[in-house]
Write a protein that holds these residues in place. Structure first.
Motif, PDB file in Angstrom:
ATOM      1  N   LEU A 247      44.198  34.606  45.479  1.00  0.00           N
ATOM      2  CA  LEU A 247      43.880  35.523  44.389  1.00  0.00           C
ATOM      3  C   LEU A 247      42.856  36.556  44.843  1.00  0.00           C
ATOM      4  N   ALA A 248      41.871  36.128  45.620  1.00  0.00           N
ATOM      5  CA  ALA A 248      40.869  37.071  46.128  1.00  0.00           C
ATOM      6  C   ALA A 248      41.531  38.162  46.957  1.00  0.00           C
ATOM      7  N   GLU A 249      42.453  37.780  47.840  1.00  0.00           N
ATOM      8  CA  GLU A 249      43.154  38.784  48.649  1.00  0.00           C
ATOM      9  C   GLU A 249      43.977  39.718  47.773  1.00  0.00           C
ATOM     10  N   GLU A 250      44.606  39.155  46.737  1.00  0.00           N
ATOM     11  CA  GLU A 250      45.404  39.963  45.827  1.00  0.00           C
ATOM     12  C   GLU A 250      44.545  40.961  45.056  1.00  0.00           C
ATOM     13  N   LEU A 251      43.387  40.531  44.609  1.00  0.00           N
ATOM     14  CA  LEU A 251      42.502  41.429  43.868  1.00  0.00           C
ATOM     15  C   LEU A 251      41.955  42.532  44.771  1.00  0.00           C
ATOM     16  N   LEU A 284      46.162  59.149  54.076  1.00  0.00           N
ATOM     17  CA  LEU A 284      46.853  57.869  54.144  1.00  0.00           C
ATOM     18  C   LEU A 284      46.463  57.066  52.904  1.00  0.00           C
ATOM     19  N   VAL A 285      47.411  56.891  52.009  1.00  0.00           N
ATOM     20  CA  VAL A 285      47.107  56.297  50.707  1.00  0.00           C
ATOM     21  C   VAL A 285      47.263  54.782  50.806  1.00  0.00           C
ATOM     22  N   ALA A 286      46.162  54.119  51.152  1.00  0.00           N
ATOM     23  CA  ALA A 286      46.179  52.663  51.290  1.00  0.00           C
ATOM     24  C   ALA A 286      46.567  51.990  49.983  1.00  0.00           C
ATOM     25  N   ARG A 287      46.152  52.560  48.874  1.00  0.00           N
ATOM     26  CA  ARG A 287      46.466  51.997  47.559  1.00  0.00           C
ATOM     27  C   ARG A 287      47.970  51.873  47.347  1.00  0.00           C
ATOM     28  N   HIS A 288      48.717  52.877  47.727  1.00  0.00           N
ATOM     29  CA  HIS A 288      50.161  52.848  47.535  1.00  0.00           C
ATOM     30  C   HIS A 288      50.854  52.043  48.627  1.00  0.00           C
ATOM     31  N   ALA A 289      50.373  52.147  49.861  1.00  0.00           N
ATOM     32  CA  ALA A 289      50.963  51.364  50.950  1.00  0.00           C
ATOM     33  C   ALA A 289      50.870  49.869  50.663  1.00  0.00           C
ATOM     34  N   ALA A 290      49.794  49.450  50.020  1.00  0.00           N
ATOM     35  CA  ALA A 290      49.598  48.036  49.686  1.00  0.00           C
ATOM     36  C   ALA A 290      50.210  47.665  48.341  1.00  0.00           C
ATOM     37  N   GLN A 291      50.950  48.572  47.740  1.00  0.00           N
ATOM     38  CA  GLN A 291      51.648  48.346  46.468  1.00  0.00           C
ATOM     39  C   GLN A 291      50.679  48.030  45.326  1.00  0.00           C
ATOM     40  N   ALA A 292      49.463  48.561  45.421  1.00  0.00           N
ATOM     41  CA  ALA A 292      48.479  48.299  44.371  1.00  0.00           C
ATOM     42  C   ALA A 292      48.864  48.952  43.056  1.00  0.00           C
ATOM     43  N   PRO A 297      48.346  41.567  40.755  1.00  0.00           N
ATOM     44  CA  PRO A 297      47.787  40.494  41.590  1.00  0.00           C
ATOM     45  C   PRO A 297      48.159  39.115  41.038  1.00  0.00           C
ATOM     46  N   ASP A 298      48.594  38.249  41.913  1.00  0.00           N
ATOM     47  CA  ASP A 298      48.975  36.896  41.514  1.00  0.00           C
ATOM     48  C   ASP A 298      48.822  35.975  42.714  1.00  0.00           C
ATOM     49  N   GLY A 299      47.879  35.028  42.634  1.00  0.00           N
ATOM     50  CA  GLY A 299      47.669  34.104  43.736  1.00  0.00           C
ATOM     51  C   GLY A 299      48.830  33.167  43.961  1.00  0.00           C
ATOM     52  N   PHE A 301      52.084  34.092  43.757  1.00  0.00           N
ATOM     53  CA  PHE A 301      53.128  34.852  44.453  1.00  0.00           C
ATOM     54  C   PHE A 301      52.484  36.071  45.109  1.00  0.00           C
ATOM     55  N   PRO A 302      51.680  35.852  46.142  1.00  0.00           N
ATOM     56  CA  PRO A 302      50.949  36.973  46.755  1.00  0.00           C
ATOM     57  C   PRO A 302      51.867  37.894  47.540  1.00  0.00           C
ATOM     58  N   ALA A 303      51.406  39.106  47.731  1.00  0.00           N
ATOM     59  CA  ALA A 303      52.177  40.083  48.490  1.00  0.00           C
ATOM     60  C   ALA A 303      52.285  39.704  49.956  1.00  0.00           C
ATOM     61  N   GLY A 304      51.362  38.900  50.451  1.00  0.00           N
ATOM     62  CA  GLY A 304      51.369  38.510  51.857  1.00  0.00           C
ATOM     63  C   GLY A 304      50.456  39.391  52.674  1.00  0.00           C
ATOM     64  N   PRO A 305      49.937  38.864  53.797  1.00  0.00           N
ATOM     65  CA  PRO A 305      48.950  39.615  54.582  1.00  0.00           C
ATOM     66  C   PRO A 305      49.483  40.920  55.145  1.00  0.00           C
ATOM     67  N   GLY A 306      50.785  41.003  55.442  1.00  0.00           N
ATOM     68  CA  GLY A 306      51.336  42.226  55.999  1.00  0.00           C
ATOM     69  C   GLY A 306      51.202  43.415  55.081  1.00  0.00           C
ATOM     70  N   VAL A 307      51.136  43.147  53.782  1.00  0.00           N
ATOM     71  CA  VAL A 307      50.953  44.200  52.793  1.00  0.00           C
ATOM     72  C   VAL A 307      49.506  44.240  52.317  1.00  0.00           C
TER      73      VAL A 307
END
Length: 406
Positions: A247-251, A284-292, A297-299, A301-307
């Motif tokens: 969840l921390a990574e997702e947030l 470089l829009v990190a917010r959009h690249a990371a699908q923010a 955010p959901d611990g 079903f996380p997006a995974g470290p690659g994202v």
């Protein structure tokens, strides 16, 4: 007819969007309007929203790390023109600088730093147990300043150091963003840089860079993540030892403390199929690249470290403080979870270098933990709620992405 309650993540997005719209409305209006294409050229500027193109720009395209308007250039300006601040380095100098940070920001170093912030966290959140409020931005500022002082073996007052680091960043970074320039920003930046250097041992530029980066990202990220967790009703996940780190990574992904990475191409190349010329500016829009902007955010079903890790950059220049940021937020979530706090007041910071809150107040929404408070867990040393704390069910439904936001 009963009016349906908004999805909790929609409430969280609505509040979080204010840190952008109140402080950088022109920039984030532009980003929202152009995100329909993964890569888009506007004159001499290339906007990169796509995750693969984002990685390509950071790892395959030669970049000018000292150009005005880039992170390296802004870091130099924030520190009064001093070079050797890691962001502006390449090759051997950059590798040497990162090795110097590895010990303090590696796994063992972060565990040592936990002994610095845990007592501050426990003391800072104590008013929640007495029915009072906690101002999270002030707490984040104290945590950040104290951690930086410990990392740098600096005798300065942590709050004074944190304030100087924030001021040094604000005048320089904000001056490079699209929109109206604030009068007197250059003079303000010079004064702030001088105050910061006076607080640090030998005025070391690398130490000053670390202070500026750590303080500003922490003060931006922690309160926004906490507000999102409260608005979306994620305290059940925050109280779960298995879900909490994810969840921390997702947030951190969805709040994206550094949402845009400004760069300048040092040679011709191609990014996401778009030709790039030497000297072109890249946003470089990190917010959009990371699908923010579209994935909640959901611990579970996380997006995974690659994202998720794209908010820290990519390649050899990725932020070395990712482990520290995740560990610190994990501990904050664990300490707050038994109280299930709600936001009582929030006010965006219009002057900060990064989108964030100037004020964020919380009040407990559940019975506080018993007299035992928090104690170190047997395996990881992380805090776990005492047996007398409340149960950890989640009162809200978490679901699919709302798709709202810039």
């Amino acid at each position: 007819m009963t009016t349906p309650r908004p999805h909790p993540h929609a409430r969280a997005r609505s509040r979080d969007r204010r840190v952008y719209l109140d402080a950088h409305p022109l920039l984030f209006g532009l980003l929202a309007a152009t995100r329909g294409r993964g890569v888009r050229r506007l004159g001499g500027t290339v906007l990169v929203h796509d995750a693969d193109a984002f990685r390509q720009a950071l790892t395959r395209l030669p970049l000018d790390r000292t150009a005005a308007g880039t992170t390296g250039g802004a870091a130099r300006e924030a520190l009064g023109g001093a070079g050797g601040v890691l962001f502006d380095q390449e090759g051997g100098g950059h590798r040497t600088g990162r090795r110097g940070l590895a010990e303090g920001l590696g796994a063992a170093g972060v565990e040592r730093l936990r002994e610095v912030w845990r007592p501050l966290l426990e003391r800072g959140l104590a008013p929640l147990g007495r029915g009072g409020e906690v101002e999270v931005v002030a707490l984040a500022r104290e945590l950040a300043g104290s951690v930086v002082c410990a990392l740098l073996d600096c005798a300065a007052d942590p709050l004074v150091l944190a304030r100087a680091s924030a001021e040094a960043a604000a005048a320089s970074v904000r001056d490079h963003l699209p929109g109206l320039r604030r009068p007197g920003a250059a003079a303000e930046s010079a004064r702030a840089a001088e105050r910061l250097r006076a607080l640090l041992p030998d005025g070391d530029p690398l130490a000053a860079m670390l202070a500026v980066a750590a303080v500003n990202t922490t003060v931006a990220a922690l309160p926004r993540a906490v507000a999102w967790c409260a608005d979306a009703g994620l305290w059940g996940q925050a109280g779960d030892a298995e879900l909490r780190p994810r969840l921390a990574e997702e947030l951190l992904r969805v709040t994206a403390a550094s949402p845009v990475l400004p760069r300048v191409a040092a040679a011709d190349g191609v990014v996401g199929g778009c030709p790039v010329r030497s000297g072109d500016r890249l946003l470089l829009v990190a917010r959009h690249a990371a699908q923010a902007h579209g994935r909640d955010p959901d611990g579970r079903f996380p997006a995974g470290p690659g994202v998720a890790r794209l908010v820290f950059g990519a390649g050899p220049h990725a932020c070395p403080g990712a482990r520290l940021a995740t560990a610190q937020l994990t501990d904050v979530l664990e300490a707050l979870a038994p109280y299930r706090p709600a936001v009582t007041r929030s006010r965006a910071d219009r002057r900060a270098a990064l989108p964030g809150w100037r004020e964020l107040r919380l009040r407990a929404g559940a019975a506080p933990p018993g007299p035992g408070g928090f104690r170190p867990g047997p395996a990881t040393g992380a805090r776990t709620p005492a047996a007398s704390g409340p149960a950890a069910g989640c009162p809200y439904r978490t679901g699919t992405a709302t798709g709202a936001g810039a």
